[in-house]
Design a protein around this motif. Structure first.
Motif, PDB file in Angstrom:
ATOM      1  N   ARG A  24       0.831  -1.193   0.000  1.00 26.91           N
ATOM      2  CA  ARG A  24       0.000   0.000   0.000  1.00 26.91           C
ATOM      3  C   ARG A  24       0.867   1.245   0.000  1.00 26.91           C
ATOM      4  N   TYR A  28      -2.533   4.259  -3.666  1.00 29.35           N
ATOM      5  CA  TYR A  28      -3.103   3.023  -4.211  1.00 29.35           C
ATOM      6  C   TYR A  28      -2.753   1.810  -3.364  1.00 29.35           C
ATOM      7  N   TRP A  30      -1.916  -2.434  -3.961  1.00 32.91           N
ATOM      8  CA  TRP A  30      -1.580  -3.480  -4.926  1.00 32.91           C
ATOM      9  C   TRP A  30      -1.564  -4.826  -4.225  1.00 32.91           C
ATOM     10  N   GLN A  32      -0.651  -9.120  -4.980  1.00 32.06           N
ATOM     11  CA  GLN A  32      -0.047 -10.096  -5.871  1.00 32.06           C
ATOM     12  C   GLN A  32      -0.120 -11.476  -5.241  1.00 32.06           C
ATOM     13  N   ALA A  44      -2.356 -10.714 -10.177  1.00 30.32           N
ATOM     14  CA  ALA A  44      -2.163  -9.414  -9.537  1.00 30.32           C
ATOM     15  C   ALA A  44      -3.431  -8.585  -9.686  1.00 30.32           C
ATOM     16  N   SER A  46      -4.826  -4.325  -8.787  1.00 25.86           N
ATOM     17  CA  SER A  46      -4.452  -2.994  -8.331  1.00 25.86           C
ATOM     18  C   SER A  46      -5.697  -2.144  -8.146  1.00 25.86           C
ATOM     19  N   GLU A  47      -5.599  -1.218  -7.248  1.00 23.21           N
ATOM     20  CA  GLU A  47      -6.699  -0.289  -7.013  1.00 23.21           C
ATOM     21  C   GLU A  47      -6.934   0.587  -8.235  1.00 23.21           C
ATOM     22  N   LYS A  48      -5.931   0.760  -9.059  1.00 19.16           N
ATOM     23  CA  LYS A  48      -6.063   1.539 -10.287  1.00 19.16           C
ATOM     24  C   LYS A  48      -7.050   0.891 -11.253  1.00 19.16           C
ATOM     25  N   GLU A  49      -7.131  -0.430 -11.235  1.00 23.14           N
ATOM     26  CA  GLU A  49      -7.998  -1.161 -12.151  1.00 23.14           C
ATOM     27  C   GLU A  49      -9.478  -0.948 -11.859  1.00 23.14           C
TER      28      GLU A  49
END
Length: 108
Positions: A24, A28, A30, A32, A44, A46-49
């Protein structure tokens, strides 16, 4: 750093039971699934996704992200994992990730 080394000394991932690593940052989160024996990442997230799905604050988003990594793990035929919280305490976002992954069907 001491906490991170202490946690990582006890946690190892294998092909049958990979390590669910949490990272963290201030912005964001992440996740994995890592097979330490082979030295590769299985899945994996990610919070971006999540993009527009990030509603309800960071805790709710972390729980959704845990569910997302659980579905990706199921696609790779992984049902068991070892939870690696890294240097972070098991509270807040890290706990929400674990609970979301458990709701998604991943067992620790």
């Amino acid at each position: 750093m001491r906490r991170h080394r202490r946690v990582r000394a006890k946690v190892r991932g294998t092909g049958e039971r990979p390590r669910l690593a949490v990272f963290r940052s201030n912005r964001y989160l992440w996740l994995q699934l890592i097979d330490d024996a082979a030295g590769r990442t299985i899945a994996a997230a990610s919070e971006k996704e999540l993009g527009k799905e990030k509603k309800g604050g960071r805790i709710a988003t972390a729980e959704k992200l845990g569910g997302l990594i659980a579905t990706r793990a199921a696609e790779c035929a992984v049902t068991l994992a070892v939870f690696d919280r890294g240097p972070y305490r098991y509270q807040g976002l890290v706990r929400a990730v674990a609970e979301g992954a458990r709701k998604g069907g991943l067992k620790f």
